[in-house]
Design a protein around this motif. Sequence first.
Motif, PDB file in Angstrom:
ATOM      1  N   LEU A   1       0.828  -1.202   0.000  1.00 23.86           N
ATOM      2  CA  LEU A   1       0.000   0.000   0.000  1.00 23.86           C
ATOM      3  C   LEU A   1       0.867   1.258   0.000  1.00 23.86           C
ATOM      4  CD1 LEU A   1      -2.832  -1.023   2.508  1.00 23.86           C
ATOM      5  CD2 LEU A   1      -3.005  -0.830   0.021  1.00 23.86           C
TER       6      LEU A   1
ATOM      7  N   ALA B   1       1.109   4.168  -2.897  1.00 27.59           N
ATOM      8  CA  ALA B   1       0.925   5.595  -2.607  1.00 27.59           C
ATOM      9  C   ALA B   1       2.094   6.442  -3.087  1.00 27.59           C
ATOM     10  CB  ALA B   1       0.739   5.793  -1.107  1.00 27.59           C
TER      11      ALA B   1
ATOM     12  N   ASP C   1      -1.788  11.337  -4.800  1.00 26.35           N
ATOM     13  CA  ASP C   1      -2.596  11.695  -3.639  1.00 26.35           C
ATOM     14  C   ASP C   1      -1.651  12.064  -2.492  1.00 26.35           C
ATOM     15  OD1 ASP C   1      -4.242  11.853  -1.411  1.00 26.35           O
ATOM     16  OD2 ASP C   1      -5.571  10.260  -2.080  1.00 26.35           O
TER      17      ASP C   1
ATOM     18  N   LEU D   1      -2.613  10.658   1.014  1.00 26.77           N
ATOM     19  CA  LEU D   1      -2.325   9.233   1.188  1.00 26.77           C
ATOM     20  C   LEU D   1      -0.824   9.002   1.341  1.00 26.77           C
ATOM     21  CD1 LEU D   1      -3.359   6.349   1.291  1.00 26.77           C
ATOM     22  CD2 LEU D   1      -3.285   6.272  -1.208  1.00 26.77           C
TER      23      LEU D   1
ATOM     24  N   SER E   1       0.887   7.283   4.541  1.00 23.13           N
ATOM     25  CA  SER E   1       1.730   6.097   4.346  1.00 23.13           C
ATOM     26  C   SER E   1       3.090   6.293   5.006  1.00 23.13           C
ATOM     27  CB  SER E   1       1.918   5.815   2.854  1.00 23.13           C
ATOM     28  OG  SER E   1       0.677   5.557   2.232  1.00 23.13           O
TER      29      SER E   1
ATOM     30  N   LEU F   1      -3.459   1.498   7.681  1.00 20.23           N
ATOM     31  CA  LEU F   1      -3.229   1.888   6.289  1.00 20.23           C
ATOM     32  C   LEU F   1      -4.318   1.348   5.368  1.00 20.23           C
ATOM     33  CD1 LEU F   1      -1.322   3.629   4.789  1.00 20.23           C
ATOM     34  CD2 LEU F   1       0.186   1.686   4.395  1.00 20.23           C
TER      35      LEU F   1
ATOM     36  N   THR G   1      -6.448   3.853   3.079  1.00 15.13           N
ATOM     37  CA  THR G   1      -6.541   3.579   1.644  1.00 15.13           C
ATOM     38  C   THR G   1      -7.983   3.391   1.210  1.00 15.13           C
ATOM     39  OG1 THR G   1      -4.359   2.507   1.755  1.00 15.13           O
ATOM     40  CG2 THR G   1      -5.691   2.093  -0.212  1.00 15.13           C
TER      41      THR G   1
ATOM     42  N   ARG H   1      -9.193   6.936   0.804  1.00 15.87           N
ATOM     43  CA  ARG H   1      -8.621   7.757  -0.256  1.00 15.87           C
ATOM     44  C   ARG H   1      -8.544   7.060  -1.615  1.00 15.87           C
ATOM     45  NH1 ARG H   1      -8.452  12.946   0.831  1.00 15.87           N
ATOM     46  NH2 ARG H   1      -6.958  13.080  -0.883  1.00 15.87           N
ATOM     47  N   ARG H   2      -8.355   5.737  -1.599  1.00 16.46           N
ATOM     48  CA  ARG H   2      -8.094   5.035  -2.859  1.00 16.46           C
ATOM     49  C   ARG H   2      -8.650   3.613  -2.778  1.00 16.46           C
ATOM     50  NH1 ARG H   2      -2.076   3.586  -5.023  1.00 16.46           N
ATOM     51  NH2 ARG H   2      -2.556   3.208  -7.218  1.00 16.46           N
TER      52      ARG H   2
ATOM     53  N   ALA I   1      -7.555   0.376  -4.744  1.00 15.20           N
ATOM     54  CA  ALA I   1      -6.268  -0.285  -4.489  1.00 15.20           C
ATOM     55  C   ALA I   1      -6.397  -1.502  -3.586  1.00 15.20           C
ATOM     56  CB  ALA I   1      -5.283   0.703  -3.871  1.00 15.20           C
ATOM     57  N   LEU I   2      -7.562  -1.660  -2.951  1.00 14.00           N
ATOM     58  CA  LEU I   2      -7.760  -2.785  -2.030  1.00 14.00           C
ATOM     59  C   LEU I   2      -8.218  -4.008  -2.814  1.00 14.00           C
ATOM     60  CD1 LEU I   2      -9.501  -0.938   0.937  1.00 14.00           C
ATOM     61  CD2 LEU I   2      -7.066  -1.350   0.553  1.00 14.00           C
TER      62      LEU I   2
END
Length: 380
Positions: free
Chosen positions: A51, A55, A195, A198, A202, A230, A234, A237-238, A241-242
């Motif tokens: 992650l 980022a 970002d 993020l 991170s 994290l 994530t 924010r994103r 990505a998971l």
Amino acid sequence: MRTLVIGAVLLGAGLVALATGVLPGEAALALVDRVWPVLTFVVAVTVVTELAAGAGLFRAVGAGVARRARGRTLLLWGGVVALAVVCTVFLSLDTTAVLLTPVVLAVALHAGLDARPFALVTVWLANAASMLLPVSNLTNLLAEHHVGGIREFVALTWAPALACVVVPVAAVALLHRRELRGRYTVADDEPPAEDPVLLRWSAGVVVALLVGLVSGAPVWIPATVAAVVLLGVTAWRRPRALTPGLVPWPLVVFASGLFLAAEALQEAGLRALLQQDLAGGGPWTVAAAGTLGANLVNNLPAYLVLEPTAAHDPLLLVALLVGVNAGPLVTPWASLATLLWHRALVRAGVDVSWRRYVLLGLVVAPLTVAALVGALVLTS
């Protein structure tokens, strides 16, 4: 994929040994109780580093190293050496192989430099520099409970950990002395982070994790907390990505299979045979056995099989760690990190042939192990 298949085969063989009684149920339960914190740490720290890499944290650190070198190739290479050592010590050799290697290659290629000295020192230090902390290598995590906590571990490993850099760095500096001369053009502008929020989160989580890993708490606890935090940031924010790919399933299956198969072999009589053959052997003998076993098979099963011969003496245990951590520099399969490193090279179009790697390793591995064992013996 190949790692997953091999791990599945080993896991299947271990389950067969369990079903047939070759591996007693009590021994299997004791093994599970011992390795679940190790595998939990591996999964958690991999999630954190994946992650953080997504980022842009590692790219930002690599770009920072390139800027601070101010166009001097040797200074940039020295920064890569320092980065590889720190990453390996605190985030494990596999993190260096998987996440730092692509960054190092990208920095070198972007600067118009020969990437080979950067690539070679990264993989050698990923293995050899994994001596100082329990988190630096899976083998260290397995050995930690034999010597006490993190303070006792560091008290035993600090001297080899300091010596670990000397031979690999000197070898690369000598082999590539021409490529490391001169200057390169520093990029005037770096692309901004996708970002920034993020990225800052991170960086904060990774710094907090580094503190947690040396706090004395079981390492799986700070790693798990960092992963949960994290993951939450994530998701905010994103979220795209998971993915399930964040969990290193091939590595988990591979390590589980190695643990179970090695325990079955020991229960089948290998433990008694090795204890008889290595009885009375000193640090040099144990380190040599670890080096040979790691390069013939792999460093994880080599450690597990040889551990009973060294666990009674902290000096011998650290000598074994020297062999299985710093010794796997010859064959491609000696360390999973080496295979992961080479895959990153192929993706980046950097050519370091296995033939060259093996020939160099035949020289560098014995010298590195000798330096580390010498430092251990002199300071013990």
